[in-house]
Each structure stands twice: as structure tokens, then as C-alpha cells.
Design an enzyme around this catalytic site. Structure first.
Site, PDB file in Angstrom:
ATOM      1  N   CYS A 193     -12.625 129.076  43.119  1.00  0.00           N
ATOM      2  CA  CYS A 193     -12.362 128.820  44.542  1.00  0.00           C
ATOM      3  C   CYS A 193     -11.373 129.847  45.095  1.00  0.00           C
ATOM      4  CB  CYS A 193     -11.810 127.406  44.699  1.00  0.00           C
ATOM      5  SG  CYS A 193     -11.189 127.052  46.346  1.00  0.00           S
TER       6      CYS A 193
ATOM      7  N   CYS B 248      -8.040 128.269  46.096  1.00  0.00           N
ATOM      8  CA  CYS B 248      -7.199 127.972  44.929  1.00  0.00           C
ATOM      9  C   CYS B 248      -6.533 129.255  44.420  1.00  0.00           C
ATOM     10  CB  CYS B 248      -8.012 127.308  43.825  1.00  0.00           C
ATOM     11  SG  CYS B 248      -8.405 125.564  44.129  1.00  0.00           S
TER      12      CYS B 248
ATOM     13  N   ASN C 189     -14.665 122.482  59.543  1.00  0.00           N
ATOM     14  CA  ASN C 189     -16.088 122.547  59.249  1.00  0.00           C
ATOM     15  C   ASN C 189     -16.348 121.834  57.927  1.00  0.00           C
ATOM     16  OD1 ASN C 189     -16.451 124.181  61.548  1.00  0.00           O
ATOM     17  ND2 ASN C 189     -15.858 125.990  60.389  1.00  0.00           N
TER      18      ASN C 189
ATOM     19  N   GLY D 225     -21.090 124.063  59.026  1.00  0.00           N
ATOM     20  CA  GLY D 225     -20.653 125.454  59.053  1.00  0.00           C
ATOM     21  C   GLY D 225     -19.548 125.787  58.071  1.00  0.00           C
TER      22      GLY D 225
ATOM     23  N   HIS E  34     -13.230 124.435  50.034  1.00  0.00           N
ATOM     24  CA  HIS E  34     -11.900 123.865  49.783  1.00  0.00           C
ATOM     25  C   HIS E  34     -11.415 123.429  51.154  1.00  0.00           C
ATOM     26  CE1 HIS E  34      -7.761 124.179  47.578  1.00  0.00           C
ATOM     27  NE2 HIS E  34      -7.523 123.638  48.778  1.00  0.00           N
TER      28      HIS E  34
ATOM     29  N   HIS F 227     -10.089 122.749  54.604  1.00  0.00           N
ATOM     30  CA  HIS F 227      -9.120 123.512  55.405  1.00  0.00           C
ATOM     31  C   HIS F 227      -9.235 123.127  56.869  1.00  0.00           C
ATOM     32  CE1 HIS F 227     -12.806 125.884  54.888  1.00  0.00           C
ATOM     33  NE2 HIS F 227     -12.626 126.350  56.108  1.00  0.00           N
TER      34      HIS F 227
END
Ligand code: AMP
Ligand code: ZN
Length: 119
Positions: free
Chosen positions: A7, A10, A93, A99, A104, A106
Site C-alpha cells: 500500500c 502505508c 472516494n 472513484g 487505504h 483517505h
């Protein structure tokens, strides 16, 4: 899972990928979006790898509440003018049709004088 080795966010949390930090505490990181849509555009993420809003559990409510309470403070610090003339937009999103490109969770926090590039 607290971190996903594949990720990108991350990796930003771990410092393996650089970012322009806006805020950091034990649970939350905020950093400037690399491709801003607006004069102010930063991302807020939980340090724990939560994939999306669709993955939230009841025990995440305090964390999400902290993030959403912090957002207006950071928006002002980053140059958004105060409500009501100023303000900001928070976008999250979720999933392919929502989208979401980075898997992760946000919050986009956007603001500043218009016009914006998008939105
Ligand atoms: P979303 O489409 O909602 O998943 O948004 C992902 C966002 O992450 C986009 O606005 C990207 O510009 C931003 N982004 C991707 N990689 C980075 C990075 N390394 N540093 C900062 N922002 C990034
Ligand atoms: Zn992650």
C-alpha cells in the site's frame, strides 16, 4: 492488519515514500496531495491500514470522529479562509464506482480561492 506492504499510503506512513506532512499524531497522518485540485488539497489517513469507508467497524467511530474534527483545524492552518466566506470540501472516494484509486481510507480536504482545477 495495521500495515499493507503493497500500500502506497502505508509506505508514506512508514517514511519509505516521502510526503509533505501537514499533521501527524499517533493515529492520523495528513499530507499534501501530490496532484492538487485546489489551492489547498491535503489527504488525511488513519495510520492503521483501513481499506475504505466500506470497511469501517463500530470501533472505528472514535478515530473517524477525530479525523473529521481535526479536518477544519488543518484546513484553516493550510490557508482555507474561515466559514462562511471560505470553507473547504471533504471527499472520500469509496470503491471502483466511487472513484477510489488508493485502497487505504483517505479524506481529501480541499479549499482556497476559486476557480479550482477540478471540483
Ligand atoms: P483517490 O482517487 O480518492 O483514491 O485519491 C488518491 C489520491 O492520492 C489522488 O488525489 C492522488 O493524487 C494522491 N496520491 C497518490 N500518490 C500520492 C503520493 N505519493 N503522495 C501524495 N498524494 C498521492
Ligand atoms: Zn495502507
Amino acid at each position: 492488519m495495521s500495515a499493507d506492504p503493497n500500500c502506497i499510503f502505508c509506505k508514506i506512513i512508514q517514511g519509505a515514500i516521502p510526503s509533505r506532512k501537514v499533521h501527524e499524531d499517533d493515529e492520523i497522518l495528513a499530507f499534501h496531495d501530490i496532484a492538487p485540485w485546489a489551492p489547498v488539497h491535503f489527504l488525511m489517513i488513519p495510520k492503521r491500514h483501513i481499506v475504505s469507508m466500506a470497511h469501517l467497524q463500530a470501533e472505528d467511530a472514535t478515530l473517524i470522529g477525530r479525523m473529521l474534527t481535526l479536518a477544519p483545524q488543518l484546513a484553516l492552518q493550510q490557508g482555507c479562509r474561515p466559514y462562511p466566506e471560505g470553507g473547504f470540501r471533504i471527499v472520500t472516494n469509496t470503491g471502483a464506482e466511487g472513484g477510489q484509486e488508493v485502497q487505504h481510507l483517505h479524506f481529501h480536504v480541499m479549499g482556497g480561492p476559486r476557480p479550482w482545477l477540478r471540483g
